[in-house]
Design an enzyme around this catalytic site. Structure first.
Site, PDB file in Angstrom:
ATOM      1  CG  ASP A 226      18.579 -49.287  34.814  1.00  0.00           C
ATOM      2  OD1 ASP A 226      17.465 -49.219  35.368  1.00  0.00           O
ATOM      3  OD2 ASP A 226      18.930 -48.497  33.914  1.00  0.00           O
ATOM      4  CD  GLU A 252      19.851 -46.506  37.823  1.00  0.00           C
ATOM      5  OE1 GLU A 252      19.466 -46.017  36.744  1.00  0.00           O
ATOM      6  OE2 GLU A 252      21.064 -46.614  38.128  1.00  0.00           O
ATOM      7  CD  GLU A 280      16.279 -43.829  33.312  1.00  0.00           C
ATOM      8  OE1 GLU A 280      15.899 -44.176  32.186  1.00  0.00           O
ATOM      9  OE2 GLU A 280      16.968 -44.565  34.052  1.00  0.00           O
ATOM     10  CG  ASP A 302      17.590 -37.748  31.144  1.00  0.00           C
ATOM     11  OD1 ASP A 302      17.700 -36.658  30.540  1.00  0.00           O
ATOM     12  OD2 ASP A 302      17.947 -38.827  30.650  1.00  0.00           O
ATOM     13  CG  HIS A 329      19.238 -41.473  32.796  1.00  0.00           C
ATOM     14  ND1 HIS A 329      18.559 -41.062  31.657  1.00  0.00           N
ATOM     15  CD2 HIS A 329      19.517 -42.779  32.604  1.00  0.00           C
ATOM     16  CE1 HIS A 329      18.426 -42.081  30.828  1.00  0.00           C
ATOM     17  NE2 HIS A 329      19.003 -43.133  31.377  1.00  0.00           N
ATOM     18  CD  GLU A 349      23.568 -43.824  33.272  1.00  0.00           C
ATOM     19  OE1 GLU A 349      23.172 -44.982  33.073  1.00  0.00           O
ATOM     20  OE2 GLU A 349      22.803 -42.873  33.526  1.00  0.00           O
TER      21      GLU A 349
END
Length: 405
Positions: A226, A252, A280, A302, A329, A349
């Site tokens: 990430d 990511e 995200e 998200d 996310h 996740e």
């Protein structure tokens, strides 16, 4: 003719906050970055601010935790309530109580799409394509879905059409993929610690971290990186190739959200078999359409930031039409009820919020009561079989309501 259930109208909407710059520090909750000291989530993680030495050691040093948690509650005429949390804090409270309330109160509890569209249209002149306003709209939208589910006595995933699988399997995001493997997760995603300002030395250090975890976790456990918007195309491409020998599954959010051409170039130049993912920090369906056109492999909205569950369902349909995956996310129960209904979300996740990743702690602890955590890396759909999102608001937290109407 059979009787149709009469649904109540929404009587009140209220907004509280905890944590953030004007309250207690380390409150956790919807703003999961707002943690206490010695926490992996604030330990020298690469960010867009890392190029400034004053702000490279800690994300809290540049204010990642200043917003705090927004809590929105909607109450129906029959006194049933629904609620949700996101990251918007005191400023989100103002938007809800002084602007969005007019689109909520007086509507039927099932008028979710109407309210959503009106909130988007009414804030367009100051919301841009995401950020604080979209976080706030997302929180309202999730609270409305929670209320609707509680009124009709169904979990949200059944309102969306029902589960397409019996359980959700998870990868874990945190500093210790080796511990995640022991807990039964299918993979582990680590933050990068270095960026373009560190040059090739930074690439070598992060690649060495991946190599070390590959040795600890074995050949088949998924490992991901990430990058949290901290890189440029050249650096990200070099890092991807440096990690390819260690079977990195994906890289990511290497670039800032608006750099669509950069994502297209990164996808084109990434090592064969390595996925490129992002999303995200994107908000609105339109931004995800543009992101999808870059050819990235997985979109990662998200649900608490992209426009809520209403928008997340649209994003999943968009991705499905293009043969792309959607893996939201984090977001705990707010994602669980969605992804178990998506055919293009084969895994999800789980964000490790314990300081050293050694234990499983609910992501939005302590603001949600009865928030489930994976068992052996999985959550069965039966765990979600409670009305709404299946959680309750912890009113013992220091809730502050700075505005009213």
């Amino acid at each position: 003719m059979e009787n149709i259930m009469t649904l109540p109208k929404i009587k009140h909407v209220r907004a509280w906050f905890i944590g953030g710059a004007t309250a207690e520090k380390g409150a956790g909750g919807g703003d999961y970055h707002d943690q206490g000291g010695n926490h992996w989530i604030d330990d020298h993680i690469a960010t867009p601010m890392s190029k400034y030495r004053d702000y490279e050691q800690s994300r809290q040093s540049f204010g990642i935790n200043v917003l705090g948690t927004l809590i929105v509650e909607v109450e129906a005429e029959n006194r049933q309530t629904g609620f949700a949390v996101s990251t918007a804090g005191e400023m989100g409270c103002f938007i809800v109580e002084k602007h969005l309330n007019r689109f909520i109160e007086g509507k039927c509890v099932s008028d979710i799409k109407l309210i959503h569209d009106q909130m988007l249209g009414a804030t367009m002149y100051y919301s841009g394509s995401g950020g604080l306003v979209m976080n706030t709209i997302s929180c309202v939208d999730l609270a409305l879905w929670d209320l609707f589910g509680k009124v009709v006595g169904l979990p949200v995933y059944k309102l969306l059409g029902g589960a397409v699988r019996d359980e959700i399997q998870f990868y874990a995001t945190g500093a210790r993929p080796d511990l995640a493997k022991e807990m039964g997760f299918i993979g582990g995603k680590m933050p990068t610690h270095w960026g373009p300002h560190d040059g090739d030395a930074g690439i070598r250090k992060d690649a060495a971290m991946v190599a070390d975890m590959r040795e600890k976790c074995g050949p088949d456990f998924w490992l991901m990186l990430d990058c949290w918007m901290s890189q440029d195309v050249n650096y990200a491409t070099k890092l991807a190739h440096a990690c390819a020998p260690f079977n990195l599954k994906w890289i990511e959010e290497c670039l800032p959200p608006q750099q669509y051409e950069g994502y297209r170039e990164l996808k084109r130049n990434a090592p064969a078999g390595m996925m490129v993912t992002s999303g995200e920090h994107h908000g609105t369906l339109q931004s995800f359409r543009t992101l999808a056109e870059t050819g990235i492999d997985i979109m990662q909205p998200d649900v608490g930031w992209c426009g809520g569950l209403t928008t997340l369902v649209e994003i999943a349909a968009l991705a499905k039409s293009r043969g792309q995956l959607v893996v939201p996310h984090g977001s705990s129960v707010y994602s669980h009820h969605a992804v178990i209904t998506f055919t293009n979300t084969p895994f999800s996740e789980f964000l490790m919020t314990s300081p050293d990743c050694s234990t499983l702690r609910p992501q939005f602890d302590p603001i949600l009561l009865d928030e489930p955590v994976p068992v052996n890396g999985r959550i069965h759909k039966s765990v979600l079989d409670k009305p709404g999102f299946g959680v309750e608001l912890n009113r013992d937290c220091h809730l502050k309501r700075p505005y009213s109407h």
